[in-house]
Scaffold this motif. Structure first.
Motif, mmCIF file in Angstrom:
data_model
loop_
_atom_site.group_PDB
_atom_site.id
_atom_site.type_symbol
_atom_site.label_atom_id
_atom_site.label_comp_id
_atom_site.label_asym_id
_atom_site.label_seq_id
_atom_site.Cartn_x
_atom_site.Cartn_y
_atom_site.Cartn_z
ATOM 1 N N PHE A 1 0.825 -1.202 0.000
ATOM 2 C CA PHE A 1 0.000 0.000 0.000
ATOM 3 C C PHE A 1 0.862 1.257 0.000
ATOM 4 N N ASP A 2 1.653 1.453 1.030
ATOM 5 C CA ASP A 2 2.535 2.611 1.195
ATOM 6 C C ASP A 2 1.721 3.905 1.187
ATOM 7 N N TYR A 3 0.863 4.057 2.182
ATOM 8 C CA TYR A 3 0.018 5.242 2.278
ATOM 9 C C TYR A 3 0.849 6.491 2.586
ATOM 10 N N VAL A 4 0.236 7.638 2.349
ATOM 11 C CA VAL A 4 0.846 8.915 2.718
ATOM 12 C C VAL A 4 -0.080 9.615 3.702
ATOM 13 N N VAL A 5 0.519 10.402 4.579
ATOM 14 C CA VAL A 5 -0.286 11.215 5.490
ATOM 15 C C VAL A 5 -0.581 12.532 4.779
ATOM 16 N N GLU A 6 -1.826 12.732 4.437
ATOM 17 C CA GLU A 6 -2.221 13.889 3.652
ATOM 18 C C GLU A 6 -2.281 15.146 4.510
ATOM 19 N N GLU A 7 -2.180 16.298 3.870
ATOM 20 C CA GLU A 7 -2.325 17.567 4.566
ATOM 21 C C GLU A 7 -3.797 17.797 4.906
ATOM 22 N N GLY A 8 -4.035 18.357 6.056
ATOM 23 C CA GLY A 8 -5.413 18.677 6.434
ATOM 24 C C GLY A 8 -6.255 17.442 6.662
ATOM 25 N N HIS A 9 -7.545 17.527 6.300
ATOM 26 C CA HIS A 9 -8.493 16.410 6.435
ATOM 27 C C HIS A 9 -8.518 15.872 7.877
ATOM 28 N N TRP A 10 -8.618 16.792 8.849
ATOM 29 C CA TRP A 10 -8.538 16.362 10.247
ATOM 30 C C TRP A 10 -9.749 15.560 10.691
ATOM 31 N N GLY A 11 -10.876 15.762 10.022
ATOM 32 C CA GLY A 11 -12.032 14.930 10.352
ATOM 33 C C GLY A 11 -11.747 13.469 10.082
ATOM 34 N N ARG A 12 -11.157 13.189 8.896
ATOM 35 C CA ARG A 12 -10.794 11.816 8.548
ATOM 36 C C ARG A 12 -9.689 11.301 9.459
ATOM 37 N N LYS A 13 -8.730 12.151 9.809
ATOM 38 C CA LYS A 13 -7.625 11.737 10.666
ATOM 39 C C LYS A 13 -8.111 11.337 12.063
ATOM 40 N N VAL A 14 -8.999 12.145 12.600
ATOM 41 C CA VAL A 14 -9.546 11.825 13.931
ATOM 42 C C VAL A 14 -10.333 10.525 13.875
ATOM 43 N N LEU A 15 -11.119 10.367 12.817
ATOM 44 C CA LEU A 15 -11.913 9.152 12.677
ATOM 45 C C LEU A 15 -11.010 7.923 12.592
ATOM 46 N N ARG A 16 -9.968 7.959 11.763
ATOM 47 C CA ARG A 16 -9.125 6.787 11.617
ATOM 48 C C ARG A 16 -8.325 6.507 12.884
ATOM 49 N N PHE A 17 -7.998 7.567 13.638
ATOM 50 C CA PHE A 17 -7.305 7.338 14.907
ATOM 51 C C PHE A 17 -8.191 6.545 15.851
ATOM 52 N N PHE A 18 -9.439 6.955 15.999
ATOM 53 C CA PHE A 18 -10.328 6.264 16.936
ATOM 54 C C PHE A 18 -10.714 4.875 16.445
ATOM 55 N N VAL A 19 -10.862 4.705 15.139
ATOM 56 C CA VAL A 19 -11.137 3.370 14.606
ATOM 57 C C VAL A 19 -9.933 2.460 14.851
ATOM 58 N N GLY A 20 -8.745 2.984 14.590
ATOM 59 C CA GLY A 20 -7.536 2.199 14.803
ATOM 60 C C GLY A 20 -7.307 1.839 16.258
ATOM 61 N N ILE A 21 -7.529 2.806 17.145
ATOM 62 C CA ILE A 21 -7.376 2.549 18.580
ATOM 63 C C ILE A 21 -8.422 1.543 19.056
ATOM 64 N N ALA A 22 -9.624 1.614 18.506
ATOM 65 C CA ALA A 22 -10.662 0.643 18.875
ATOM 66 C C ALA A 22 -10.200 -0.770 18.540
ATOM 67 N N GLY A 23 -9.548 -0.938 17.393
ATOM 68 C CA GLY A 23 -9.009 -2.248 17.023
ATOM 69 C C GLY A 23 -7.934 -2.702 17.985
#
Length: 305
Positions: free
Chosen positions: A231-253
């Motif tokens: 995959f090799d994802y990149v951390v995009e600029e901005g989009h903090w709504g998505r960033k917060v969501l993925r943090f909490f989804v990831g932490i839930a896992g």
């Protein structure tokens, strides 16, 4: 030793319910859940390179710390000083020397300071490292020499490894080969340790923490290899709504894989040294590789060019 006893007796003499609550909050910054939260937030949302490098420094410090514990096997203060008032003993597992909380906090926070090179952040990280070390003395769960050695291990790991890991991250081919070797060696080691612990062939108190830390290194390395190749994802600029969501989804896992899985395994009678240690390999594998791959399908991660 007498001086160390007197230091701990002094801290025991100033313990109060209010201070106990404050210091127990501070000491949590050296525990696995807080360090995992800090590192994964960096890795998923700020800089994959900085997050992974911080992770490797912390896990390397953890190996050195837990292996030293297994070799030295120095007793906890309350087992030596009669009547010592120790607080939060439940988080002080295994032997005493050196302090795992201090080494975890020192490695993680010193790497954070090096990553961002901001004066205010460096001061804050240094202050928190010192407070975590002092918290272990106030709670009377470590000797002063434990805290001093934990500090040296944590900061030393950052000094020795931060630039090395950063360069390996940038040199993808060389980095994949290097972490492939780490993944194979650490996986073989934790499996051997888990089997030995399962059949009580080695000291459980001495080697359980070391085995868990090796498993975490294994999972993180394998996940890194998977993510960079597939995959090799990149951390995009901005989009903090998505960033917060993925943090909490990831932490839930991660929560499901660590505390929740422990409850479930105990309920079905499947909790044993092998499954207990496997959980630690799975949680870092999830954080470094599996979650980004699954998150791609959910639109939570963005693929690099």
């Amino acid at each position: 030793m007498e001086i160390q006893k007197q230091i701990l007796l002094f801290f025991a003499s100033i313990q109060t319910p209010v201070l106990d609550a404050i210091v127990q909050f501070i000491t949590m910054f050296g525990e696995e859940y807080i360090t995992v939260a800090i590192i994964t937030f960096m890795y998923w949302n700020i800089s994959k390179k900085k997050g992974f490098t911080t992770c490797m420094c912390m896990l390397s410090a953890a190996q050195a710390m837990s292996l030293t514990k297994a070799i030295v096997r120095f007793p906890r203060p309350w087992k030596v000083i009669d009547g010592l008032s120790s607080v939060r003993q439940s988080t002080a597992t295994g032997y005493s020397f050196p302090s795992g909380h201090t080494s975890n906090a020192a490695a993680t926070l010193s790497s954070v300071a090096v990553s961002f090179k901001k004066r205010w952040l460096s001061i804050a990280c240094a202050a928190m490292i010192a407070l975590v070390g002092l918290s272990r003395l106030y709670l009377c769960v470590h000797w002063p020499m434990d805290v001093a050695c934990g500090l040296l291990i944590g900061v030393g790991a950052t000094i020795l490894l931060y630039d090395v890991v950063s360069k390996l991250f940038d040199e993808v081919g060389r980095g994949l080969r290097a972490f492939g070797i780490v993944a194979i060696a650490s996986t073989a080691l934790w499996i051997v340790l888990a089997v030995l612990l399962q059949f009580a062939l080695i000291d459980t108190e001495a080697f359980t923490t070391f085995a868990k830390n090796v498993a975490m290194l294994s999972g993180a390395s394998i996940g890194y290899l998977l993510e960079r190749k597939c995959f090799d994802y990149v951390v995009e600029e901005g989009h903090w709504g998505r960033k917060v969501l993925r943090f909490f989804v990831g932490i839930a896992g991660a929560v499901v894989l660590l505390p929740v899985s422990k409850i479930v395994l105990k309920a079905v009678g499947a909790y044993c040294p092998i499954t207990a240690i496997l959980r630690y390999a799975l949680v870092t594998f999830w954080a470094s590789g599996l979650f980004p791959l699954l998150g791609k399908k959910l639109g939570l991660f963005v693929k690099g060019n």
